[in-house]
Design a protein around this motif. Structure first.
Motif, PDB file in Angstrom:
ATOM      1  N   MET A 582       0.832  -1.206   0.000  1.00 28.94           N
ATOM      2  CA  MET A 582       0.000   0.000   0.000  1.00 28.94           C
ATOM      3  C   MET A 582       0.866   1.256   0.000  1.00 28.94           C
ATOM      4  O   MET A 582       0.560   2.237  -0.692  1.00 28.94           O
ATOM      5  CB  MET A 582      -0.933  -0.015   1.208  1.00 28.94           C
ATOM      6  CG  MET A 582      -1.953   1.101   1.223  1.00 28.94           C
ATOM      7  SD  MET A 582      -3.060   1.008   2.666  1.00 28.94           S
ATOM      8  CE  MET A 582      -4.143  -0.329   2.171  1.00 28.94           C
ATOM      9  N   ALA A 583       1.967   1.235   0.755  1.00 36.15           N
ATOM     10  CA  ALA A 583       2.871   2.387   0.797  1.00 36.15           C
ATOM     11  C   ALA A 583       3.456   2.654  -0.581  1.00 36.15           C
ATOM     12  O   ALA A 583       3.563   3.804  -1.023  1.00 36.15           O
ATOM     13  CB  ALA A 583       3.983   2.140   1.806  1.00 36.15           C
ATOM     14  N   HIS A 584       3.835   1.590  -1.278  1.00 35.18           N
ATOM     15  CA  HIS A 584       4.365   1.721  -2.641  1.00 35.18           C
ATOM     16  C   HIS A 584       3.339   2.375  -3.560  1.00 35.18           C
ATOM     17  O   HIS A 584       3.655   3.298  -4.320  1.00 35.18           O
ATOM     18  CB  HIS A 584       4.732   0.334  -3.156  1.00 35.18           C
ATOM     19  CG  HIS A 584       4.909   0.240  -4.639  1.00 35.18           C
ATOM     20  ND1 HIS A 584       6.002   0.770  -5.283  1.00 35.18           N
ATOM     21  CD2 HIS A 584       4.139  -0.318  -5.598  1.00 35.18           C
ATOM     22  CE1 HIS A 584       5.888   0.536  -6.586  1.00 35.18           C
ATOM     23  NE2 HIS A 584       4.772  -0.126  -6.789  1.00 35.18           N
ATOM     24  N   LEU A 585       2.094   1.938  -3.453  1.00 32.49           N
ATOM     25  CA  LEU A 585       1.039   2.471  -4.318  1.00 32.49           C
ATOM     26  C   LEU A 585       0.718   3.927  -3.971  1.00 32.49           C
ATOM     27  O   LEU A 585       0.466   4.742  -4.867  1.00 32.49           O
ATOM     28  CB  LEU A 585      -0.214   1.600  -4.194  1.00 32.49           C
ATOM     29  CG  LEU A 585      -0.071   0.198  -4.784  1.00 32.49           C
ATOM     30  CD1 LEU A 585      -1.188  -0.720  -4.293  1.00 32.49           C
ATOM     31  CD2 LEU A 585      -0.044   0.246  -6.304  1.00 32.49           C
ATOM     32  N   TYR A 586       0.748   4.258  -2.689  1.00 31.63           N
ATOM     33  CA  TYR A 586       0.552   5.655  -2.308  1.00 31.63           C
ATOM     34  C   TYR A 586       1.655   6.540  -2.880  1.00 31.63           C
ATOM     35  O   TYR A 586       1.416   7.691  -3.271  1.00 31.63           O
ATOM     36  CB  TYR A 586       0.511   5.795  -0.783  1.00 31.63           C
ATOM     37  CG  TYR A 586      -0.882   5.775  -0.198  1.00 31.63           C
ATOM     38  CD1 TYR A 586      -1.842   6.716  -0.581  1.00 31.63           C
ATOM     39  CD2 TYR A 586      -1.255   4.818   0.745  1.00 31.63           C
ATOM     40  CE1 TYR A 586      -3.117   6.698  -0.056  1.00 31.63           C
ATOM     41  CE2 TYR A 586      -2.533   4.796   1.288  1.00 31.63           C
ATOM     42  CZ  TYR A 586      -3.459   5.737   0.881  1.00 31.63           C
ATOM     43  OH  TYR A 586      -4.730   5.719   1.413  1.00 31.63           O
ATOM     44  N   SER A 587       2.881   6.002  -2.933  1.00 30.44           N
ATOM     45  CA  SER A 587       3.978   6.773  -3.518  1.00 30.44           C
ATOM     46  C   SER A 587       3.693   7.100  -4.978  1.00 30.44           C
ATOM     47  O   SER A 587       3.926   8.224  -5.439  1.00 30.44           O
ATOM     48  CB  SER A 587       5.288   5.987  -3.405  1.00 30.44           C
ATOM     49  OG  SER A 587       5.677   5.848  -2.059  1.00 30.44           O
TER      50      SER A 587
END
Length: 609
Positions: A582-587
């Motif tokens: 999820m953190a990757h996608l938020y980036s």
């Protein structure tokens, strides 16, 4: 092809990025050290930069420099600013910066000359480390400078900001840089200095917007600004994911994903057909009693729901077995933990896995399987030491379990320990010679080693290995898929396309294959319409395929369709199976947001398709 067969999918993505693409069937993530940048195979599949924002552009630039310089980190032509600490005499060129002729010009020149003299005096103080005196001189220059001399005035503000920066007065730095940018909107030094001030003030969104503008203005050629962009993107992603993931509603993956996941285990009691290994010899002789056990056992009821693909009821039925301390409590704990992992609830899964592992009287296959899954969970949480310990323990207690070596081999790939990975795949193959998946992934590991080492003879040997695998196992979709990725990297696009077609013929409901085939069309033929058509087909097949939404979003960024890109990224975020994913996608989503804001403020856009 099983998108979720690798270690990272043994309950999803072991390092950053989308779960739909693992070592077996999607892409092995780049191991530790990549900091969550795009997956290794996705880079191979695309073969050109996906403009995911400044952070991803940094990765592409870094990879290109390494190719151009035989693996060195820097190419000689790369622009590399120093710390940008020194003041300057002129700002970046801007339209209308000349000195107009006309009435009053002589007086204005005198005022400007006096301002320049004050600035020069300030520069001397700055170089001597006397920043307070420098600030006084720059302030004098600002007060003397004619207001219509935008470029000169912006320089004075920027120089004063540089002095404030040395005194770590970040609020004043940001204020003066804002004045400089208002006077000269494409003033790179002022934008970058303000970005650093915003970073110190913990204004991440504003920092990202400024550094994104800098990256675009510099053509993504300055490593310092791209590193800052990448850093801020990661921080924003982690911050948002932590809050979102904590409050997310559990989401069951698609049936195809779940079946692919379980198919990656061959020595897993809980994924075996109904009643196999679940009845005592006495039960087997008394079918009437067996039926009664089936009705009263929460675990056996859960197994029945598995066969019916009624996955939403499995956790509750396992809980009944556990609460009753029934005959199949160990199996129920493992099955419940597995589905907790599948819905992304690692916190709930860990106590169940811990309990199974500690049950010395439990079947060794159950304990080994629990260790594999806990080890995979640790890897997904970026705890490789704990992960390695669990896999090693599994090998110690059940040395004849092929699953241990298969999944540990994939862990070793993620850790860039290719020789050890190959040794594990060899042991898996020795124990289970018919394991087509292990043989295909061994070829992939050898190919990756040869590719990263730029060894052409080893690359040829690995490619021949793929040919041997698909000849020996013509029904193994995974073999075709991994071979297609290697062929794409070698720019043998036509043959890669054929391999994807064979994979689709074997597994027409595997959405990930359509995504990779769509990416191939973009690289091979620059056929955007066909590429998007295939990725849309993937979403039609599996509307929970986060990899498809993520890829669609990156393509829309390339096309300059930021609103649609953001929509795609948000859909992928809602499907993320781990906090790190999820953190990757938020980036990615934040990078698209930043580009949208930069376009509005400064009219700046990166190149588009």
């Amino acid at each position: 092809m099983a998108a979720s067969k690798p270690v990272e999918a043994a309950v999803v993505a072991a390092t950053v990025p989308g779960s739909g693409s693992g070592v077996g069937g999607g892409s092995a993530t780049a191991g530790p050290g990549t900091g969550g940048l795009p997956r290794w195979q996705l880079a191979l599949a695309v073969g050109a930069p996906l403009l995911l924002g400044a952070g991803a552009m940094y990765l592409w630039s870094r990879q290109r420099r390494r190719r151009d310089t035989g693996g060195r980190g820097d190419a000689s032509g790369l622009k590399r600013n120093s710390e940008r600490k020194t003041p300057e005499g002129r700002a970046s060129p801007a339209p209308g910066s000349g000195h107009p002729e006309g009435p009053g010009t002589h007086l204005e020149m005198n005022s400007l000359d006096r301002a320049q003299a004050a600035k020069n005096k300030g520069n001397k103080y700055f170089k001597a480390g006397k920043y307070e005196q420098a600030i006084q001189c720059y302030t004098e220059a600002i007060s003397l400078c004619p207001t219509e001399k935008n470029v000169d005035l912006s320089t004075f503000y920027q120089n004063r900001a540089a002095a404030f920066e040395q005194l770590q007065k970040w609020k004043e730095v940001a204020q003066d840089c804002t004045k400089a940018v208002e006077l000269n909107p494409k003033y790179v030094k002022a934008l970058f200095r303000r970005a650093k001030a915003h970073e110190k003030l913990d204004n991440k969104k504003e920092c990202l917007e400024d550094v994104t503008a800098v990256c675009i203005l510099e053509g993504f050629q300055n490593q310092q600004s791209m590193l800052l962009a990448d850093k801020v993107l990661k921080l924003l992603g982690k911050e948002k994911a932590k809050e979102k993931y904590k409050n997310r509603e559990p989401l069951m993956p698609s049936p195809q994903f779940i079946k692919s996941y379980f198919s990656s285990f061959t020595d897993d009691i809980i994924s075996q057909p109904m009643l196999k290994g679940e009845k005592s010899d006495e039960d087997k002789d008394k079918e009437g009693e067996a039926l009664e056990v089936k009705e009263n056992s929460g675990y056996l009821k859960a197994k029945q729901y598995m066969e019916e693909e009624n996955y939403d009821k499995i956790i509750s039925e396992c809980s009944k077995e556990i609460d009753a301390q029934g005959k199949y409590m160990a199996e129920a704990l493992l099955l419940r933990a597995t589905f907790y992992l599948l819905i992304g609830n690692a916190n709930a899964a860990k106590p169940d896995l811990d309990k199974v592992i500690s049950l010395k009287e439990a079947n060794v296959k159950l304990r080994a399987n629990a260790l594999i899954k806990r080890g995979s969970m640790y890897m997904q949480q970026q705890q490789p030491l704990l992960s390695t310990q669990d896999f090693n323990m599994a090998a110690d207690i059940d040395p004849q379990n092929a699953d241990v070596y298969h999944h540990r081999g994939q862990l070793k790939i993620l850790l860039d320990q290719v020789e050890e990975a190959v040794a594990d795949f060899d042991e898996c193959i020795r124990l289970r010679p018919e394991s087509a998946l292990a043989q295909a992934q061994k070829c992939f590991a050898l190919y990756r080693q040869a590719y990263t080492g730029n060894n052409s003879s080893q690359i040829q040997a690995a490619m021949k290995g793929f040919e041997d695998v698909i000849k020996k196992f013509p029904r193994c979709a995974e073999g075709y898929a991994l071979y297609a990725q290697a062929l794409t990297d070698q720019q043998q696009f036509g043959k890669a396309d054929e391999m994807y077609d064979k994979c689709i013929n074997l597994e027409p409901d595997n959405a990930t294959t359509y995504v990779h085939k769509g990416l191939l069309q973009l690289q091979w033929k620059q056929d955007l319409d066909r590429g998007l058509e295939l990725i849309s087909k993937a979403i039609e097949i599996d509307n929970k395929c986060d990899f498809a939404y993520e890829t669609m979003g990156t393509i829309e960024v390339q096309r300059g369709n930021m609103e649609k890109a953001i929509d795609m990224f948000n859909k992928a975020i809602n499907l993320a199976k781990s906090e790190m994913e999820m953190a990757h996608l938020y980036s990615l989503c934040d990078a698209a947001h930043a580009q949208t804001e930069v376009a509005k403020k400064y009219g700046l856009k990166p190149p588009t398709l």
